[in-house]
Design an enzyme around this catalytic site. Structure first.
Site, short mmCIF file in Angstrom:
data_model
loop_
_atom_site.label_atom_id
_atom_site.label_comp_id
_atom_site.label_asym_id
_atom_site.label_seq_id
_atom_site.Cartn_x
_atom_site.Cartn_y
_atom_site.Cartn_z
N SER A 116 0.78 -1.32 0.06
CA SER A 116 -0.14 -0.12 -0.07
C SER A 116 0.95 1.19 -0.05
O SER A 116 0.35 2.30 -0.37
CB SER A 116 -0.80 -0.08 1.42
OG SER A 116 -1.33 -1.07 1.60
N GLU A 149 -5.97 -1.42 -8.20
CA GLU A 149 -5.13 -0.30 -8.49
C GLU A 149 -3.73 -1.16 -9.19
O GLU A 149 -3.11 -1.93 -8.51
CB GLU A 149 -4.47 0.68 -7.64
CG GLU A 149 -5.70 1.59 -7.32
CD GLU A 149 -5.08 2.55 -6.06
OE1 GLU A 149 -5.69 3.65 -5.89
OE2 GLU A 149 -4.16 2.22 -5.31
N ASN A 187 -5.62 5.96 -1.47
CA ASN A 187 -4.89 6.50 -0.61
C ASN A 187 -4.32 7.93 -0.51
O ASN A 187 -4.06 8.48 0.57
CB ASN A 187 -3.73 5.38 0.09
CG ASN A 187 -4.14 4.32 0.59
OD1 ASN A 187 -5.69 4.31 1.02
ND2 ASN A 187 -3.83 3.18 0.79
P1 NAI Z 1 -1.04 -9.59 7.48
O1 NAI Z 1 -0.16 -9.22 8.50
O2 NAI Z 1 -2.53 -10.14 7.71
O3 NAI Z 1 -0.54 -10.88 6.64
C1 NAI Z 1 0.91 -10.88 6.48
C2 NAI Z 1 1.11 -12.58 6.29
O4 NAI Z 1 2.67 -12.67 5.59
C3 NAI Z 1 1.30 -13.16 7.42
O5 NAI Z 1 0.57 -14.22 7.16
C4 NAI Z 1 2.83 -13.68 7.60
O6 NAI Z 1 3.06 -14.83 8.30
C5 NAI Z 1 3.26 -13.66 6.21
N1 NAI Z 1 4.61 -13.52 6.10
C6 NAI Z 1 5.36 -12.44 6.85
N2 NAI Z 1 6.68 -12.57 6.24
C7 NAI Z 1 6.61 -13.46 5.19
C8 NAI Z 1 7.77 -14.07 4.31
N3 NAI Z 1 8.72 -13.47 4.39
N4 NAI Z 1 7.38 -15.10 3.50
C9 NAI Z 1 5.86 -15.55 3.56
N5 NAI Z 1 5.06 -15.26 4.45
C10 NAI Z 1 5.34 -14.03 5.02
O7 NAI Z 1 -0.96 -8.50 6.48
P2 NAI Z 1 -2.07 -7.74 5.33
O8 NAI Z 1 -2.77 -6.72 6.14
O9 NAI Z 1 -2.78 -8.86 4.56
O10 NAI Z 1 -1.10 -7.05 4.53
C11 NAI Z 1 -0.22 -7.40 3.46
C12 NAI Z 1 0.25 -6.61 2.42
O11 NAI Z 1 -0.83 -5.99 1.85
C13 NAI Z 1 1.14 -5.47 3.06
O12 NAI Z 1 2.06 -5.05 2.09
C14 NAI Z 1 0.00 -4.15 3.02
O13 NAI Z 1 0.49 -3.14 3.01
C15 NAI Z 1 -0.83 -4.50 1.94
N6 NAI Z 1 -2.14 -4.22 2.01
C16 NAI Z 1 -3.19 -4.10 3.02
C17 NAI Z 1 -4.46 -3.76 3.12
C18 NAI Z 1 -5.26 -4.10 4.36
O14 NAI Z 1 -6.12 -3.42 4.37
N7 NAI Z 1 -4.75 -4.76 5.10
C19 NAI Z 1 -4.88 -3.31 1.84
C20 NAI Z 1 -4.21 -3.24 0.78
C21 NAI Z 1 -2.79 -3.81 0.64
#
Ligand code: NAI
Length: 384
Positions: A116, A149, A187
């Site tokens: 993001s 996007e 954003n």
């Molecule tokens: P989250 O914390 O729910 O999930 C992240 C996952 O990645 C976890 O299950 C973790 O175990 C795993 N992980 C961490 N390091 C890893 C690695 N080296 N290899 C494999 N798996 C690994 O995070 P979320 O909220 O899903 O966000 C993920 C991405 O999406 C971020 O870049 C965030 O900025 C982006 N994003 C998030 C939004 C939201 O509303 N939560 C909306 C749009 C984008």
């Protein structure tokens, strides 16, 4: 098509569901076994609910589930054509995963990030073939939100962009193409919805309930800014604002608010902590909005014109096309109208006069009118 998704958290699991529903074979990878288990259990719940609602049948549920395999080795993604990464928002971790991944996948595999706030150029720089890298930014929850996007970096090839746009459209999503700049479209353009509302509150012009009510009643927004910040979480929303502010070299237009910072520091995060701008504990009552119509109108028009100005400036700086800027706000954050279409409706002259009145009152750079609005007013043009 074979798709790899890295990270099975909130976003990764949703993206996997979208791709699997569209008929792709998905390998969902996470280093954390419990995150994989949780993703699998969640999907079971989500699909069962869809059956209850009569949206899908048992066969469809089985089809979607069998399209996803949950994998624990990066190596298991070696056969995929497209990888979408959704792990922690940390540049060095993303870069490390990308450069390791590149040694395992085919030459033609597209490697995308769902980041993001990081620049796609900086993530792409970790690859030997950076032209295969692109941003594919879904909104939460990915299966429900229509907008995606797509963000080509300076290194991204036309072929990569074209192929991604086609794939995401095939998945039933609406694509808005954005320049690789902080906040992309949504954003960035949405910042005044929160920031100007907080500023109005800080000036003592109105309380949270009155500001929310004015934007809902007069603007037709589904949620008021304070309700929405409580829903998103004050910690999350504050961090996005701060990141965008820093990334724009401290442009005062994106300045974060002390009110939100203090709430976040106090642990008043919103719904998830039981208290934010409002109290969510059992038995608590919502304060009633002030029914002063003139005040309501003033609040609505001030927030609206700041949003329009932001959207116009995004167009001025070629962040996206006018169509994509309006699509992004209506499909990504459910605004009742596209902001540029709204500008046409209010009149470009009205927008310029309102911005200039704010600037005259405050003499702050925050209230500078976009040169595009000023030029359009002079030339008597409209956006559409
Ligand atoms: P989250 O914390 O729910 O999930 C992240 C996952 O990645 C976890 O299950 C973790 O175990 C795993 N992980 C961490 N390091 C890893 C690695 N080296 N290899 C494999 N798996 C690994 O995070 P979320 O909220 O899903 O966000 C993920 C991405 O999406 C971020 O870049 C965030 O900025 C982006 N994003 C998030 C939004 C939201 O509303 N939560 C909306 C749009 C984008």
């Amino acid at each position: 098509m074979n798709v790899g998704v890295i990270g099975s958290g909130t976003m990764g699991s949703g993206i996997a569901q979208v791709a699997a529903t569209a008929g792709c074979m998905v390998s969902l990878f996470d280093t954390n076994q419990s995150a994989l288990d949780k993703a699998k259990a969640n999907l079971e719940k989500v699909l069962s609910r869809l059956i209850e609602k009569g949206r899908i049948d048992e066969a469809e549920k089985n089809r979607i589930q069998s399209n996803i395999s949950y994998v624990k080795q990066l190596q298991d993604l070696s056969e995929v054509n497209l990888v979408i990464e959704a792990i922690v928002e940390d540049l060095s971790i993303k870069q490390a995963v990308f450069s390791e991944l590149e040694t395992m996948v085919s030459e033609s595999c597209i490697i995308a990030s769902n980041t993001s706030s990081l620049s796609i150029a900086s993530i792409a720089a970790s690859l030997k073939k950076p032209e295969r890298c692109i941003g594919i930014h879904f909104f939460n929850p990915a299966p429900l939100m229509k907008l995606v996007e797509v963000i080509p970096a300076v290194q991204t090839s036309e072929k990569t962009l074209e192929s991604c746009v086609n794939t995401i459209k095939d998945w039933g999503k609406i694509v808005a193409i954005a320049k690789d700049t902080p906040g992309f479209i949504v954003n960035r353009v949405a910042r005044p919805f929160y920031g100007e509302s907080l500023r109005i509150y800080e000036e003592g012009l109105a309380d949270f309930a009155t500001i929310d009510d004015s934007l809902k009643t007069l603007g037709g927004f589904r949620m008021g800014p304070f309700e929405l910040m409580d829903f998103i979480g004050n910690d999350v929303n504050y961090t996005v604002t701060e990141t965008v502010f820093e990334a724009f070299y401290y442009d005062p237009r994106y300045k974060p608010s002390f009110t939100q910072k203090r709430l976040s520091e106090a642990g008043y995060l919103g719904r998830k902590s039981g208290k934010g701008y409002y109290d969510y504990n059992e038995g608590s009552q919502r304060p009633k909005p002030d029914e002063n119509e003139e005040l309501s109108r003033l609040i609505f028009e001030r927030v609206l014109v700041m949003l329009i100005n932001e959207a116009a400036d995004a167009l001025f700086l070629n962040i996206a096309s006018p169509e994509d800027i309006d699509l992004a706000m209506t499909k990504g954050v459910n605004y009742p109208k596209g902001l540029l279409a709204w500008a046409d409706e209010m009149g470009i002259n009205w927008c310029v006069e309102r911005m200039d009145a704010l600037y005259d009152e405050y003499h702050e750079d925050r209230y500078r009118c976009s040169p595009l609005l000023r030029k359009m007013n002079r030339d008597q043009k409209t956006f559409f």
